[in-house]
Design a protein around this motif. Structure first.
Motif, short mmCIF file in Angstrom:
data_model
loop_
_atom_site.label_atom_id
_atom_site.label_comp_id
_atom_site.label_asym_id
_atom_site.label_seq_id
_atom_site.Cartn_x
_atom_site.Cartn_y
_atom_site.Cartn_z
N GLY A 1 -19.54 84.11 20.84
CA GLY A 1 -19.07 83.53 22.22
C GLY A 1 -17.81 82.75 21.78
O GLY A 1 -17.06 82.61 22.76
N ALA A 2 -17.50 82.09 20.72
CA ALA A 2 -16.08 81.45 20.59
C ALA A 2 -15.09 82.52 20.72
O ALA A 2 -13.96 82.25 21.23
N HIS A 3 -15.35 84.00 20.24
CA HIS A 3 -14.18 84.78 20.61
C HIS A 3 -13.85 84.86 21.67
O HIS A 3 -12.85 85.19 22.34
N VAL A 4 -14.88 84.98 22.89
CA VAL A 4 -14.91 85.51 24.05
C VAL A 4 -14.24 84.32 24.82
O VAL A 4 -13.53 84.55 25.74
N MET A 5 -14.47 83.12 24.32
CA MET A 5 -13.78 82.06 24.97
C MET A 5 -12.21 82.03 24.74
O MET A 5 -11.55 81.84 25.79
#
Length: 468
Positions: free
Chosen positions: A220-224
């Motif tokens: 999720g952090a990578h997608v953000m």
């Protein structure tokens, strides 16, 4: 075009080859979605979009056993779970959001102005646009339909990337939607991995208007980071380290039935599963002994057998992760009261099986009690007072779900409301109302989906003000 293996987790055997989408193919999918919007899908009357959802639900029912077979083959989960939960819920997701969107209204206000005049303010909701839908491997069809049903009902076009571990049902759903009359380009599927593959190409594509993602907090952090330069909206349902609080006034058998489901369902591979069980000291031994009996009664066997209760983990890589945590727990001083290893599976020994495992002796300071493991494991930890239980349960970076077990409903309401989570159950687990908000706080996510909350994410509101 490159391809990768689809592996049956129950046997470890390859059953198919899957084409991996490169950046060119991902771009074609995004462009196809944009063309569908431009050709009028976004302006299609609501009742026509709702009718499509209902036809899709009917189509899944007609091919119900095809979806069951695909889900079992991809995930290794018991066939009874695939039938009674995953595929049944996919049908319900389409029908529920059809009803919600059909009945949805908008805000309107009369605003008083000077001189006795008035203005009418009303809201128009427009589709978000092209939505990237990235779904995990644990409940691939359930979570896919949970996202695309409201997205399509609101007039969006979607590009779906299922997990590389579970590619089948997303492709099968494409056939059903085509048969249901979905216009070309409204539903698109690309297969592949995350970084350096289809997932990265999709989230970084300039033609994506929003991303809905369910999966790990790290991803999720990578997608953000990927969408940040273009300031695209995101809806994330991420990891969990969920707690159960068991008070000593509870009906022990009822609590044990609920806890055994919340710890061991889908081999612990549900974001809502319980990995921390806090038990009031007076009944700690009763709960521990009862959970051990229930864990040992689980039947790990051929997923196609109706009496199988528990399947394998999703992959060899994931089993290595869970086994590493078993070692971490024991090094921290945990006592293994059941499980703790790899079972002997005979003809299924090539699969990614693991024993349901329970520990005592851990504290909230230990890694195995703080980090998400995502397997059929739980730490049992005693407490004495309500305040202590609440403090222990909230001592986590995650905040997805909690369950409270007590015969004192006043205390149940109080403690459930004090949980820093997106959902708190009292004397139940996994009971869902699809019109209610679903999501997490902290490392467990951003935003809410479900009911009208889904409509808020998948649309952009415009306020129209008319002076009367």
């Amino acid at each position: 075009m490159q391809s990768f293996d689809a592996v049956d987790p129950a046997t470890g055997k390859v059953f198919a080859q899957v084409h991996e989408a490169d950046d060119v193919l991902v771009g074609r999918a995004v462009n196809a979605a944009r063309r569908a919007l431009d050709r009028g899908w976004a302006d299609t009357p609501v009742q026509e979009r709702v009718a499509l959802l209902r036809r899709a639900a009917d189509g899944i029912e007609r091919r119900f056993e095809d979806f069951v077979a695909a889900e079992v083959r991809d995930t290794g989960k018991p066939v009874t779970q695939a039938r009674n939960l995953d595929v049944a819920r996919a049908v319900l997701n389409f029908r529920t959001f059809a009803d919600i969107v059909a009945a949805a209204g908008e805000e309107a206000y009369l605003t008083d102005l000077s001189g006795g005049r008035q203005a009418l303010n009303y809201t128009v909701r427009k589709p978000l646009g092209v939505v990237a839908v990235i779904v995990p491997w644990n409940l691939p069809l359930l979570l896919l339909t949970w996202k695309i049903a409201p997205a399509l009902a609101c007039g969006n076009a979607v590009v779906v990337k299922p997990s590389e571990e579970t590619p089948s049902t997303a492709s099968l759903l494409a056939e059903v939607l085509a048969e249901a009359g979905a216009p070309k380009g409204v539903y698109n599927v690309v297969h592949g991995f995350g970084s350096g593959s289809a997932g990265q190409y999709l989230t970084q594509h300039h033609g994506i208007d929003g991303v809905t993602f369910t999966g790990s907090s790290d991803t999720g952090a990578h997608v953000m980071r990927a969408v940040a330069p273009r300031v695209r909206p995101v809806s994330f349902e991420l990891g969990g380290k969920n707690a159960a609080i068991v008070f000593d006034d509870v009906d022990v058998d009822d609590a044990l039935d609920g806890l055994s489901r919340s710890v061991f369902t889908n081999t612990g591979q549900v974001c809502l599963c319980t990995e921390r069980v806090y038990v009031q000291r007076r009944i700690f031994d009763d709960i521990a002994d009862g959970l051990v009996r229930r864990a040992q009664a689980l039947r790990l066997s051929d997923p196609w057998s109706d009496d199988t209760t528990t399947g394998p983990l999703i992959s060899e890589k994931h089993r290595h992760k869970v086994l590493d945590y078993l070692t971490v727990a024991e090094e921290a001083g945990a006592t293994v009261i059941t499980g703790g290893g790899v079972p002997t599976m005979g003809a299924l020994s090539g699969g990614w099986w693991i024993e349901p495992t329970l520990w005592t002796g851990l504290t909230n300071k230990d890694r195995a009690a703080r980090e998400e493991i995502f397997g059929p494991v739980a730490a049992l930890i005693p407490f004495d007072t309500t305040e202590e239980a609440v403090t222990l349960a909230n001592d986590t970076d995650y905040g997805l779900a909690a369950s409270v077990w007590t015969n004192d409903l006043r205390r149940g309401h109080d403690v459930a409301q004090r949980m820093r989570t997106g959902i708190s159950w009292v004397n139940t687990w996994f009971t869902r109302e699809l019109r209610s908000p679903f999501g997490g706080v902290g490392l467990s996510g951003i935003g809410r989906e479900g009911g009208e909350h889904s409509l808020h994410f998948y649309t952009e509101p415009t306020n129209v003000c008319v002076q009367l």
